[in-house]
Design a protein around this motif. Sequence first.
Motif, PDB file in Angstrom:
ATOM      1  N   ARG A 114       1.164  -1.467   0.155  1.00 55.49           N
ATOM      2  CA  ARG A 114      -0.688  -0.134   0.119  1.00 55.49           C
ATOM      3  C   ARG A 114       0.510   1.011   0.377  1.00 55.49           C
ATOM      4  N   LEU A 115       0.802   2.131  -1.062  1.00 56.75           N
ATOM      5  CA  LEU A 115       1.474   3.421  -1.224  1.00 56.75           C
ATOM      6  C   LEU A 115       1.281   4.412  -0.321  1.00 56.75           C
ATOM      7  N   GLY A 116       2.473   4.756   0.181  1.00 61.25           N
ATOM      8  CA  GLY A 116       1.657   6.635   0.883  1.00 61.25           C
ATOM      9  C   GLY A 116       1.822   6.994   1.098  1.00 61.25           C
ATOM     10  N   ALA A 117       2.906   8.057  -0.681  1.00 59.30           N
ATOM     11  CA  ALA A 117       2.801   8.658  -1.583  1.00 59.30           C
ATOM     12  C   ALA A 117       2.960   7.977  -2.438  1.00 59.30           C
ATOM     13  N   GLY A 118       2.836   8.996  -3.878  1.00 59.60           N
ATOM     14  CA  GLY A 118       2.984   8.643  -5.514  1.00 59.60           C
ATOM     15  C   GLY A 118       4.440   8.433  -6.052  1.00 59.60           C
ATOM     16  N   LEU A 119       4.534   8.378  -6.803  1.00 59.88           N
ATOM     17  CA  LEU A 119       5.917   7.757  -7.614  1.00 59.88           C
ATOM     18  C   LEU A 119       4.947   8.539  -8.908  1.00 59.88           C
ATOM     19  N   PRO A 120       5.427   9.798  -9.424  1.00 62.20           N
ATOM     20  CA  PRO A 120       5.069  10.089 -10.259  1.00 62.20           C
ATOM     21  C   PRO A 120       6.522   9.938 -11.828  1.00 62.20           C
ATOM     22  N   ALA A 121       5.378   9.778 -12.805  1.00 57.99           N
ATOM     23  CA  ALA A 121       6.558  10.210 -14.043  1.00 57.99           C
ATOM     24  C   ALA A 121       7.470  10.340 -14.112  1.00 57.99           C
ATOM     25  N   GLY A 130      14.081   3.870  -4.314  1.00 55.72           N
ATOM     26  CA  GLY A 130      13.937   4.929  -4.356  1.00 55.72           C
ATOM     27  C   GLY A 130      12.513   5.453  -3.993  1.00 55.72           C
ATOM     28  N   VAL A 131      11.468   4.035  -5.006  1.00 53.42           N
ATOM     29  CA  VAL A 131      10.327   2.909  -3.971  1.00 53.42           C
ATOM     30  C   VAL A 131      10.639   3.144  -2.600  1.00 53.42           C
ATOM     31  N   ALA A 132      11.199   2.706  -1.906  1.00 57.10           N
ATOM     32  CA  ALA A 132      10.798   2.718  -0.512  1.00 57.10           C
ATOM     33  C   ALA A 132      10.343   3.208   0.097  1.00 57.10           C
ATOM     34  N   PRO A 133      10.383   4.679   0.226  1.00 56.12           N
ATOM     35  CA  PRO A 133       9.969   5.753   1.041  1.00 56.12           C
ATOM     36  C   PRO A 133       8.623   5.875   0.378  1.00 56.12           C
ATOM     37  N   ALA A 134       7.887   5.536  -0.394  1.00 58.37           N
ATOM     38  CA  ALA A 134       7.107   5.754  -0.688  1.00 58.37           C
ATOM     39  C   ALA A 134       5.793   4.099  -0.387  1.00 58.37           C
ATOM     40  N   VAL A 135       6.387   3.248   0.267  1.00 56.95           N
ATOM     41  CA  VAL A 135       5.270   2.035   0.910  1.00 56.95           C
ATOM     42  C   VAL A 135       5.224   2.452   2.342  1.00 56.95           C
ATOM     43  N   ALA A 136       3.774   2.613   2.819  1.00 55.37           N
ATOM     44  CA  ALA A 136       2.986   2.661   4.173  1.00 55.37           C
ATOM     45  C   ALA A 136       3.125   0.844   4.753  1.00 55.37           C
TER      46      ALA A 136
END
Length: 267
Positions: A114-121, A130-136
């Motif tokens: 579940r993402l706590g932040a978006g991963l913009p294009a 790079g994606v780890a901080p977005a994972v809630a």
Amino acid sequence: MTPPDSDRVERAARFLAEGHARLAPFEPVPADCAPVSAEEAYRVQDAFQRIMAECLGEVAGYKIALTTRVMQQMVGYGEPIPGAVFAGTVHHSPATVTASRYTHLGIECELAVRLGAGLPAAAAPYTRDGVAPAVAAVMPAFELVDDRLVDYSAFAASILSFIGDNAWNAGVVLGVPHTEWRELDLAALHGVMAVNGETVGEGDGRDVMGHPLDALAWLANALAARDKALAENMLVMTGSIIATRFVTPGDTVSFRLGAMDEVSVTV
């Protein structure tokens, strides 16, 4: 200006959507509107998702198919394939699903994110770090897949239709979210799948693209290449660590992943 093949793309998407509505066995898109490239197949998938969202709700996240080299070699297609998960097909464990709503229901065992932040294009390319901080949160989960009794002997020739058909996602069942996921070695998590109390398969987090967050990074990059993005609160199914199990009415399926709470579904 509207692309000259837009009518073909729309007809292909409606052919696939109508097949789902009739619970008909899977058939490749007819030659007169069949996608001729992966790029066109994803345009069909986009159109198919727009059609299906009218009855299944908005896109709540994504799944990834063909995440293992063995499966890619089997179907003759060399990379994973994303598909959408619709809000109306998200269930929470313990769940009950009705077999008659599917043509041929299969269940896959996965780690969901579940993402706590978006991963913009615009921020692509992404890496695991790079994606780890977005994972809630992470959680054990099932993907429900409906292969609609496909003829697997001819599946390699149908891969572009499979892409257009949203990679056969028919929903998900989510376990309890684990927010302290950084304490876990996601690659080493061991999963056990049981049907009616009998173990039928086992696997580890690393079995999908080496690490679940590598799968998440791959998805973010694949979507970015199509000018799409993963948004805050979206769900991502990172890929099955155990072979698909097809089920029948009366079956209860459970999946335990590491020390996280068990996820279960009854058909």
